[in-house]
Design an enzyme around this catalytic site. Structure first.
Site, PDB file in Angstrom:
ATOM      1  N   GLN A 142       0.425  -1.053  -0.269  1.00 54.67           N
ATOM      2  CA  GLN A 142       0.052  -0.448   0.026  1.00 54.67           C
ATOM      3  C   GLN A 142       0.862   0.783  -0.066  1.00 54.67           C
ATOM      4  O   GLN A 142       2.018   1.482   0.754  1.00 54.67           O
ATOM      5  CB  GLN A 142      -0.778  -0.423   1.164  1.00 54.67           C
ATOM      6  CG  GLN A 142      -2.385   1.014   1.043  1.00 54.67           C
ATOM      7  CD  GLN A 142      -2.666   1.609   2.793  1.00 54.67           C
ATOM      8  OE1 GLN A 142      -2.056   1.023   3.552  1.00 54.67           O
ATOM      9  NE2 GLN A 142      -3.873   0.704   2.476  1.00 54.67           N
ATOM     10  N   CYS A 186      -6.598   6.051   5.428  1.00 51.19           N
ATOM     11  CA  CYS A 186      -5.687   6.892   7.161  1.00 51.19           C
ATOM     12  C   CYS A 186      -6.667   7.783   7.447  1.00 51.19           C
ATOM     13  O   CYS A 186      -6.410   8.822   6.668  1.00 51.19           O
ATOM     14  CB  CYS A 186      -4.624   6.435   6.606  1.00 51.19           C
ATOM     15  SG  CYS A 186      -3.521   6.803   8.692  1.00 51.19           S
ATOM     16  N   LYS A 205      -8.092   1.523  -1.452  1.00 51.83           N
ATOM     17  CA  LYS A 205      -9.127   2.333   0.014  1.00 51.83           C
ATOM     18  C   LYS A 205      -9.109   3.298   0.698  1.00 51.83           C
ATOM     19  O   LYS A 205      -8.122   4.095   0.531  1.00 51.83           O
ATOM     20  CB  LYS A 205      -7.996   1.446   1.046  1.00 51.83           C
ATOM     21  CG  LYS A 205      -8.282   1.586   2.763  1.00 51.83           C
ATOM     22  CD  LYS A 205      -8.772   0.558   2.799  1.00 51.83           C
ATOM     23  CE  LYS A 205      -9.948   0.392   4.219  1.00 51.83           C
ATOM     24  NZ  LYS A 205      -8.231  -0.323   5.276  1.00 51.83           N
TER      25      LYS A 205
HETATM   26  C1  LIG Z   1      -4.129   0.124  14.203  1.00 57.20           C
HETATM   27  C2  LIG Z   1      -4.087  -0.252  12.415  1.00 57.20           C
HETATM   28  C3  LIG Z   1      -3.743   0.355  11.765  1.00 57.20           C
HETATM   29  C4  LIG Z   1      -4.457   0.120  10.431  1.00 57.20           C
HETATM   30  N1  LIG Z   1      -3.234   0.509   9.180  1.00 57.20           N
HETATM   31  C5  LIG Z   1      -4.279   0.225   8.091  1.00 57.20           C
HETATM   32  C6  LIG Z   1      -3.119   0.113   7.112  1.00 57.20           C
HETATM   33  O1  LIG Z   1      -1.322   0.548   6.811  1.00 57.20           O
HETATM   34  N2  LIG Z   1      -3.862   1.033   5.645  1.00 57.20           N
HETATM   35  C7  LIG Z   1      -4.807   0.627   5.391  1.00 57.20           C
HETATM   36  O2  LIG Z   1      -6.117   0.808   4.765  1.00 57.20           O
HETATM   37  N3  LIG Z   1      -5.920   0.216   7.174  1.00 57.20           N
HETATM   38  C8  LIG Z   1      -5.462   0.821   7.721  1.00 57.20           C
HETATM   39  N4  LIG Z   1      -6.201   0.210   8.959  1.00 57.20           N
HETATM   40  C9  LIG Z   1      -7.627   0.140   8.958  1.00 57.20           C
HETATM   41  C10 LIG Z   1      -8.352  -1.068   8.854  1.00 57.20           C
HETATM   42  O3  LIG Z   1      -7.390  -2.284   7.899  1.00 57.20           O
HETATM   43  C11 LIG Z   1      -9.870  -1.373   9.026  1.00 57.20           C
HETATM   44  O4  LIG Z   1      -9.754  -0.930   7.521  1.00 57.20           O
HETATM   45  C12 LIG Z   1     -10.193  -1.029  10.157  1.00 57.20           C
HETATM   46  O5  LIG Z   1      -9.423  -1.016  10.909  1.00 57.20           O
HETATM   47  C13 LIG Z   1     -12.013  -0.934   9.624  1.00 57.20           C
HETATM   48  O6  LIG Z   1     -11.616  -2.386   9.639  1.00 57.20           O
HETATM   49  P1  LIG Z   1     -12.838  -3.779  11.052  1.00 57.20           P
HETATM   50  O7  LIG Z   1     -14.232  -2.272  11.437  1.00 57.20           O
HETATM   51  O8  LIG Z   1     -13.602  -4.581  11.018  1.00 57.20           O
HETATM   52  O9  LIG Z   1     -11.073  -3.248  12.187  1.00 57.20           O
HETATM   53  C14 LIG Z   1      -5.204  -0.234  10.397  1.00 57.20           C
HETATM   54  C15 LIG Z   1      -6.311  -0.163  11.901  1.00 57.20           C
HETATM   55  C16 LIG Z   1      -5.776   0.132  12.968  1.00 57.20           C
HETATM   56  C17 LIG Z   1      -6.432  -0.190  13.526  1.00 57.20           C
END
Ligand SMILES: Cc1cc2nc3c(=O)[nH]c(=O)nc-3n(C[C@H](O)[C@H](O)[C@H](O)COP(=O)(O)O)c2cc1C
Length: 160
Positions: free
Chosen positions: A30, A60, A102
């Site tokens: 990414q 992000c 994303k």
């Molecule tokens: C600590 C952390 C780091 C993350 N890093 C990224 C990232 O680098 N790139 C990305 O597209 N999403 C990142 N996300 C987002 C997750 O991929 C996801 O979209 C988000 O947590 C929502 O999904 P969920 O409700 O299942 O947690 C991150 C989330 C967290 C909590």
């Protein structure tokens, strides 16, 4: 996630992230950034380093990323978002590397434009879309918008 800033590619953190030795396929990287030319070059650099899928970060929510107009901040400027998508697709296409995106549902409750961006991204050659069903304003809290995700999926699928 790898920054599009060239001056950081040699740093320990970024060089480790861009080293895919021993990783199993498919290797997806990414990239995050705010300038179309830099994102084009970041895609080419990571493909050269072994990336088999390039994902663009428009999700992000952190201040560190958004203050520089990268990540979800790009959703505030659809023209710039599209310019970046087109530049990355252009870098990846000759290598037959798919580009994915994303994003969130929008910047805030009064600025939800995920469907617009999804349609433009699809037209520009994005191969897969991931939608975090919250706005940037929501961070990681609050009810996810499953209805928005379903709408995007239905509309995009109907145009394939
Ligand atoms: C600590 C952390 C780091 C993350 N890093 C990224 C990232 O680098 N790139 C990305 O597209 N999403 C990142 N996300 C987002 C997750 O991929 C996801 O979209 C988000 O947590 C929502 O999904 P969920 O409700 O299942 O947690 C991150 C989330 C967290 C909590």
């Amino acid at each position: 996630m790898v920054t599009s800033r060239k001056d950081l590619w040699a740093s320990l953190k970024t060089s480790r992230r861009a080293n895919h030795e021993g990783e199993s396929a498919p290797i997806a990287v990414q990239i995050a950034g705010t300038d179309a030319q830099m994102m084009h070059e970041a895609a080419a650099y990571n493909i050269d380093k072994g990336a088999q899928i390039i994902d663009i970060n428009m999700g992000c929510p952190t201040k560190k990323v958004c203050n520089k107009w990268a990540g979800s901040a790009l959703m505030q400027d659809e023209a710039l978002a599209l310019e970046i998508i087109q530049a990355v697709v252009k870098a990846a296409e000759p290598h037959k590397v798919p580009v994915t995106l994303k994003m969130r549902t929008g910047w805030c409750a009064t600025h939800k434009n995920a469907l617009n961006i999804a349609l433009a991204a699809q037209d520009a050659g994005i191969q897969m879309l991931t939608v975090h069903g919250r706005t940037r304003e929501q961070g990681y809290k609050g009810q996810a918008e499953y209805d928005t995700m379903a709408e995007i999926k239905a509309v995009c699928a109907s145009r394939w």
